[in-house]
Design an enzyme around this catalytic site. Structure first.
Site, PDB file in Angstrom:
ATOM      1  N   LYS A 170       2.303 -18.552   7.719  1.00 50.64           N
ATOM      2  CA  LYS A 170       1.636 -17.418   8.343  1.00 50.64           C
ATOM      3  C   LYS A 170       0.722 -16.791   7.299  1.00 50.64           C
ATOM      4  O   LYS A 170       1.163 -16.073   6.402  1.00 50.64           O
ATOM      5  CB  LYS A 170       2.636 -16.353   8.818  1.00 50.64           C
ATOM      6  CG  LYS A 170       1.927 -15.254   9.619  1.00 50.64           C
ATOM      7  CD  LYS A 170       2.498 -13.868   9.393  1.00 50.64           C
ATOM      8  CE  LYS A 170       1.759 -13.010   8.411  1.00 50.64           C
ATOM      9  NZ  LYS A 170       0.355 -12.700   8.672  1.00 50.64           N
ATOM     10  N   GLU A 245       6.832 -13.132  -4.708  1.00 51.47           N
ATOM     11  CA  GLU A 245       5.828 -12.916  -5.751  1.00 51.47           C
ATOM     12  C   GLU A 245       5.143 -11.605  -5.381  1.00 51.47           C
ATOM     13  O   GLU A 245       4.407 -11.549  -4.404  1.00 51.47           O
ATOM     14  CB  GLU A 245       4.862 -14.107  -5.769  1.00 51.47           C
ATOM     15  CG  GLU A 245       4.173 -14.276  -7.098  1.00 51.47           C
ATOM     16  CD  GLU A 245       2.889 -13.492  -7.166  1.00 51.47           C
ATOM     17  OE1 GLU A 245       2.958 -12.302  -7.564  1.00 51.47           O
ATOM     18  OE2 GLU A 245       1.846 -14.054  -6.823  1.00 51.47           O
ATOM     19  N   CYS A 279      -2.760  -9.752  -8.430  1.00 48.60           N
ATOM     20  CA  CYS A 279      -1.442  -9.226  -8.796  1.00 48.60           C
ATOM     21  C   CYS A 279      -1.210  -9.283 -10.300  1.00 48.60           C
ATOM     22  O   CYS A 279      -0.526  -8.430 -10.854  1.00 48.60           O
ATOM     23  CB  CYS A 279      -0.351  -9.974  -8.053  1.00 48.60           C
ATOM     24  SG  CYS A 279      -0.508 -11.757  -8.186  1.00 48.60           S
ATOM     25  N   GLU A 378       0.252  -0.021  -8.664  1.00 45.52           N
ATOM     26  CA  GLU A 378      -0.739  -1.082  -8.494  1.00 45.52           C
ATOM     27  C   GLU A 378      -1.886  -0.536  -7.631  1.00 45.52           C
ATOM     28  O   GLU A 378      -1.671  -0.149  -6.482  1.00 45.52           O
ATOM     29  CB  GLU A 378      -0.066  -2.266  -7.795  1.00 45.52           C
ATOM     30  CG  GLU A 378      -0.932  -3.482  -7.722  1.00 45.52           C
ATOM     31  CD  GLU A 378      -0.197  -4.681  -7.141  1.00 45.52           C
ATOM     32  OE1 GLU A 378       0.439  -4.540  -6.086  1.00 45.52           O
ATOM     33  OE2 GLU A 378      -0.277  -5.761  -7.745  1.00 45.52           O
TER      34      GLU A 378
END
Ligand code: NDP
Length: 474
Positions: A170, A245, A279, A378
């Site tokens: 997906k 992750e 990331c 982040e």
């Protein structure tokens, strides 16, 4: 316009059982570039059934058969180079050069590396008194984000295929078209029916459906920590294996003897590449106090080397993925100013002349304290922070004062200090100076940056179970 209103299940493009569709926006033009179907729970069930049906034969294929399949995929992938570059440029807003050098090549490298890693992979080990056998984990559900439409899909798929695990993918609804090209590549490469299934749709329906599906044995997810936690919760219902992750707030330690201009260029490159939507990007730049002024000057000097603008032209920084991401980045920039950090360059609003498209100004904060929100959360945009330190021990402590541990970077010359910084940072991947990428090296995070490792042989391990056999006749 690119439209794909079907899902790929059991080797065929099939109609969605639902009627809901999703318009994909080109972030550079803010216009619809194509439409996909939003899959339903029923579509997912069909895809899982197809993968389950394919499992007994695919898991029993020989290593050589799977190596050849991965090599055929890599060959077919190369043939679609131009399509892949153009598609990622349109759906992600990634500048063409980056679409080629980063996105296209990462996908290719994962398939060819998986073939290489598989050649040397041992699925059985005689350990004297017992034998350890590595077996396919079962059916895998893969959920991927929008920021690397070929990298994150390819690393997961290549490892799963190497391990003999059929998959349901997906992709993120904002960037589904690269995954559709990958599906066509698998068709062309003769991937057996049911081994690869693609169901487009929302995280809410298909993502949640994957992480809680009783017939999916393993989930590999890349994305936000918030969704990572949901995956863990859902997976617990069926004691499902998972790999996550997640995010990062990685440090770049600039040593005292570093070339200041090269270090500044590296720092800017981290927030330029993929418009900082990475990331593992270094977004906390730790600079010796006595180098602060020269480093700031060097940042301002190198910044024009990274032009912002139309990704189809010769630029290096494109727009952010969405209006939502643009708003998030703006609010972090405001927060940084409110917290008392100084703007060395950039700020809120759009860069001059770029009113259309989700463009943000490359923004560098200085006088940043590591406990500020802009140094802890982040941001996922072209925003970085300069934090000063006086001793290397202090720099390492600052580097580690974070909930994350995905990556770390160190730039300098003295081998002892480079080693000290590289071993001192608690993170899954450390890069010393301008070292080349290595696709056989494991990738993954410590702490809240995730669980598990991808890439190369470590990636293959994720899709395997370990069986011990005592008294195995030799
Ligand atoms: P998400 O974590 O929401 O999305 C990543 C993937 O997970 C997408 O395919 C998404 O589907 C899917 N998803 C969403 N909800 C669920 C769910 N409940 N169960 C299973 N899957 C789900 O990231 P965002 O796109 O919202 O980005 C938000 C922030 O996350 C960014 O600003 C960034 O900080 C971080 N991020 C980190 C990434 C990384 O590489 N570590 C990658 C992307 C984002 P869909 O979007 O189609 O609904």
């Amino acid at each position: 316009m690119r439209n794909q209103l079907k899902h790929f299940i059991h080797g065929e493009w099939v109609e969605s059982t639902g009627s809901e569709t999703y318009d994909v926006i080109n972030p550079a033009t803010e216009e619809v570039m194509g439409t996909i179907s939003m899959g339903t729970k029923e579509d997912l069930d069909k895809a899982v059934a197809a993968a389950k049906q394919a499992l007994p034969s695919f898991s029993q294929t020989s290593k050589q058969e799977r190596v050849e399949m991965l090599e055929r995929i890599a060959e077919e992938y190369e043939k679609r180079k131009d399509d892949i570059i153009e598609t990622i440029t349109d759906e992600l807003g990634s500048p063409q050069k980056i679409s080629e050098k980063v996105h296209y090549s990462m996908g290719y490298n994962h398939f060819s590396q998986a073939a290489e890693s598989l050649k040397d992979f041992s699925f059985m080990e005689d350990r004297g008194g017992h034998t350890v056998v590595k077996e396919t984990i079962g059916v895998s559900g893969l959920i991927t984000p929008w920021n690397f439409p070929t990298n994150q899909t390819s690393t997961k798929i290549a490892s799963a295929f190497a391990a003999g695990s059929p998959v349901i993918l997906k992709p993120a609804e904002m960037t589904p078209f690269a995954a559709i090209i990958l599906t066509e590549i698998f068709e062309a490469a003769g991937v057996p029916k049911g081994v690869f299934n693609l169901v487009n749709g929302s995280g809410e329906v298909i993502g949640n459906g994957i992480s809680s599906h009783p017939d999916i044995d393993f989930v590999s997810f890349t994305g936000s920590g918030a969704v990572g936690k949901k995956i863990m919760e859902n997976a617990s219902e069926t004691i499902k294996n998972f790999a996550l992750e997640l995010g990062g707030k990685s440090p770049l330690i600039v040593l005292e003897d570093a070339d200041v201009e090269a270090a500044a260029r590296a720092a800017v490159n981290h927030i330029a590449t993929n418009t900082g939507q990475v990331c593992s990007a270094a977004t906390r730049v730790l600079v010796p106090s006595k180098m602060k002024k020269s480093f700031e000057e060097a940042v301002l000097k190198v910044l024009p080397e990274f032009p912002v603008g139309d990704p189809r032209e010769d630029n290096l920084i494109g727009p952010l993925i969405s209006k939502k991401q643009w708003d998030t980045v703006q609010s972090y920039i405001e927060k940084g100013v409110d917290e008392g950090a100084s703007l060395l360059t950039g700020g809120t609003g759009k860069p001059e002349g770029l009113e259309q498209g989700y463009y943000a100004k490359p923004t560098v904060f200085t006088d940043v304290q590591n406990n500020m929100v802009i140094a802890q959360e982040e941001i996922f945009g072209p925003v970085t922070t300069i934090i000063t330190y006086d001793t290397l021990d202090e720099a390492i402590n600052i580097a580690n004062e974070t909930i994350y541990g995905l990556a770390g970077y160190v730039i300098g010359n003295d081998p002892e200090n480079l080693r000290k910084a590289a071993t001192g940072i608690r993170a899954g991947r450390i890069k010393v100076n301008d070292t080349e990428a290595d696709f056989s090296a494991p990738f993954g995070g410590y702490k809240q940056s995730g669980i598990g490792r991808e890439w190369g042989d470590y990636g293959i391990e994720e899709y395997l179970e370990t069986k011990t056999i005592l008294g195995f006749p030799s």
